[in-house]
Enzyme design. Sequence first.
Site, PDB file in Angstrom:
ATOM      1  N   ARG A  83       0.856  -1.185   0.000  1.00 14.35           N
ATOM      2  CA  ARG A  83       0.000   0.000   0.000  1.00 14.35           C
ATOM      3  C   ARG A  83       0.893   1.237   0.000  1.00 14.35           C
ATOM      4  O   ARG A  83       1.736   1.416   0.890  1.00 14.35           O
ATOM      5  CB  ARG A  83      -0.908  -0.010   1.224  1.00 14.35           C
ATOM      6  N   ARG A 153      -1.467   6.116   9.649  1.00 17.46           N
ATOM      7  CA  ARG A 153      -1.468   5.622   8.277  1.00 17.46           C
ATOM      8  C   ARG A 153      -1.701   6.755   7.275  1.00 17.46           C
ATOM      9  O   ARG A 153      -1.697   7.924   7.636  1.00 17.46           O
ATOM     10  CB  ARG A 153      -2.505   4.516   8.144  1.00 17.46           C
ATOM     11  N   LYS A 227      -3.189   0.548  15.136  1.00 23.36           N
ATOM     12  CA  LYS A 227      -3.218   1.441  13.982  1.00 23.36           C
ATOM     13  C   LYS A 227      -3.938   2.742  14.317  1.00 23.36           C
ATOM     14  O   LYS A 227      -4.785   2.796  15.216  1.00 23.36           O
ATOM     15  CB  LYS A 227      -3.888   0.766  12.796  1.00 23.36           C
ATOM     16  N   LYS A 229      -5.642   6.274  12.296  1.00 23.99           N
ATOM     17  CA  LYS A 229      -6.039   6.838  11.010  1.00 23.99           C
ATOM     18  C   LYS A 229      -6.412   8.306  11.157  1.00 23.99           C
ATOM     19  O   LYS A 229      -7.087   8.685  12.117  1.00 23.99           O
ATOM     20  CB  LYS A 229      -7.207   6.042  10.423  1.00 23.99           C
ATOM     21  N   CYS A 446     -14.688  -3.894   0.184  1.00 19.14           N
ATOM     22  CA  CYS A 446     -13.267  -4.128   0.410  1.00 19.14           C
ATOM     23  C   CYS A 446     -12.782  -5.224  -0.546  1.00 19.14           C
ATOM     24  O   CYS A 446     -13.563  -5.809  -1.294  1.00 19.14           O
ATOM     25  CB  CYS A 446     -13.012  -4.526   1.854  1.00 19.14           C
ATOM     26  N   CYS A 452      -7.186 -11.460   0.621  1.00 17.71           N
ATOM     27  CA  CYS A 452      -7.124 -11.021   2.020  1.00 17.71           C
ATOM     28  C   CYS A 452      -7.213 -12.221   2.957  1.00 17.71           C
ATOM     29  O   CYS A 452      -8.188 -12.985   2.911  1.00 17.71           O
ATOM     30  CB  CYS A 452      -8.244 -10.040   2.334  1.00 17.71           C
ATOM     31  N   CYS A 491     -15.259  -9.109   6.218  1.00 17.53           N
ATOM     32  CA  CYS A 491     -15.098  -9.478   7.625  1.00 17.53           C
ATOM     33  C   CYS A 491     -15.438  -8.248   8.450  1.00 17.53           C
ATOM     34  O   CYS A 491     -15.681  -7.181   7.896  1.00 17.53           O
ATOM     35  CB  CYS A 491     -13.663  -9.966   7.891  1.00 17.53           C
ATOM     36  N   CYS A 495     -12.785  -2.427   6.654  1.00 12.21           N
ATOM     37  CA  CYS A 495     -12.085  -1.790   5.538  1.00 12.21           C
ATOM     38  C   CYS A 495     -13.044  -1.236   4.484  1.00 12.21           C
ATOM     39  O   CYS A 495     -12.742  -0.244   3.830  1.00 12.21           O
ATOM     40  CB  CYS A 495     -11.113  -2.773   4.885  1.00 12.21           C
TER      41      CYS A 495
END
Length: 586
Positions: A83, A153, A227, A229, A446, A452, A491, A495
């Site tokens: 990414r 990110r 993470k 964002k 996603c 994935c 899931c 995302c």
Amino acid sequence: MSNPDPRAKLPAAPLSDNERLKDQSDYLHGTISDDLTDGLTGAFKGDNFQLIRFHGMYEQDNRDIRAERVEQKLEPLKSMMLRCRLPGGVITPQQWLGIDQFAGEHTLYGSIRLTNRQTFQYHGVLKPDIKPMHQWLHKLGLDSIATASDVNRNVLCTTNPVESSLHKEAHEWAKKISMQLLPRTTAYADIWLDGEKVFSTEAPKPLIKEVADDVEPILGKNYLPRKFKTAVVIPPDNEVDIHSNDLGFVAIEENGHLVGFNVLVGGGLSSEHGNTSTYPNTSYEFGFVPLSHTLYCAEAVVSTQRDWGNRSDRKHARTRYTLERVGVDIFKAEVEKRMGITFEPIRPYHFTTRGDRIGWVKGEEGNWHLTLFIENGRIIDTPGKPIKTGLREIAKIHKGDFRLTANQNLIVAGVPPRDKKKIEKIAREHGLIGQVSKQREHSMACVALPTCPLAMAEAERFLPGLVSRVEAIMDKHGVGDEHIVLRVNGCPNGCGRSMLAEIGLVGKAIGRYNLFAGGNRIGTRIPRLYKENITEPEIIAILEDWIGDWARNRRPDEGFGDYAVRTGIVQPVLDPPRDFWKSTAA
């Protein structure tokens, strides 16, 4: 009475193994370089499996052929997903040509995937091509630093092609925030670039005196608990889904110029099936800061989460859980202490849209901007629709820039009037312009299967057919020119941002989904679970009833999500930490 140290409220528990991993990684170096020379496996071993994420990569394999390879006594076909770091999603046509070339020559699938984090991903990069890939990106002026794992990110920014001058200011701040919060370790350059500097100038110094570590003065030796964002949004457009981010900056302008930001903290959309201690959440309004304190504020929020976040239980390590544990007011006061000023009251703002304006729009400076709908963000040539080739041909002649959107689309921005017909001709000839329903424009998924490793159900490959069925229902009921914000996740990790959709599907197992409803069109409300573990035919039957009722009984300009709440299909989620898991019964 003084407030107790919020860290003392954490339960006595051992640190997660990720904390050991980061602590022993030598500031993200690990033994990644050694793994690159191991030709016996296409994978990364031990801690390196996690450490490569800090360098913007995830290890994946093609799950469609996994069983076949096991039967052949072969390991799964391991490859990397990378990414790119692309604050605000702006890229030059020359960079695009380089990105396109690498995808065609050095990936298993030949495609480029635009993501709703406003950047692109490569899928299917084999181990011998990993280091050349990073060096290729570096020559293009790009990198993948901190686009995954426990760091801040890729920073989003409203594309806003019409108000170009305001977008330019906001985009510059997105880049500054990204740069300020980047890891300072030389690991990326040491491993992938043979020690060559990543940036032409030294990384900016930390702004807050409380931050002290020499190598990583903002993120610390163990980086963030989870993470993080960040996004910048220019009202009234909310295509970045500002409420889904740990940290959001709402641009406030006066007389056409940016004067500061309203600061939102604590958004996030992931949860875990059946775990009622996890939940999605919209962010909280902290207040307004002038431009002069934007970076101080970003650093203060990040460092507070760094120090107070849960490092024992990664399921509760995101910023929203820290706010819930210590209290919003206590967290906000600590941020004010660290940044050196008190938040001013929130300045007025409102959102009206969050979809991209597909097609041509004219900017304030007289140039044109063409937003191209890219279904699911997947750029590849298919029979009768060679869109990857079309974008390459546009890039060869375009003098402006490309802007990737948070809705997985692409804007050919800054087209002079004299070039408009030429660009449009290429776009039409390659299937980049055509009839697309409003419903398809407002649907998103996603990646999910086959690449994935977390996917429980299909998403990207499932969405196009699902939308066709929804389109047929809407046409049947006379609302074919309308839309419902529809999103599919493979899931519950969030995302695809289903937890800010009017109708959201979250994968539970192959062919089965949890159905959510009741978000709104502008992305400020979490939907509620309506029915669990259902198949596509069951979903379509429910949508048939819902859309028929909505078409007959809605109020003027009433979106489906608002209708679902008003009529009691679901109760609104008003306080996600406490009522997200409550029954749908009115």
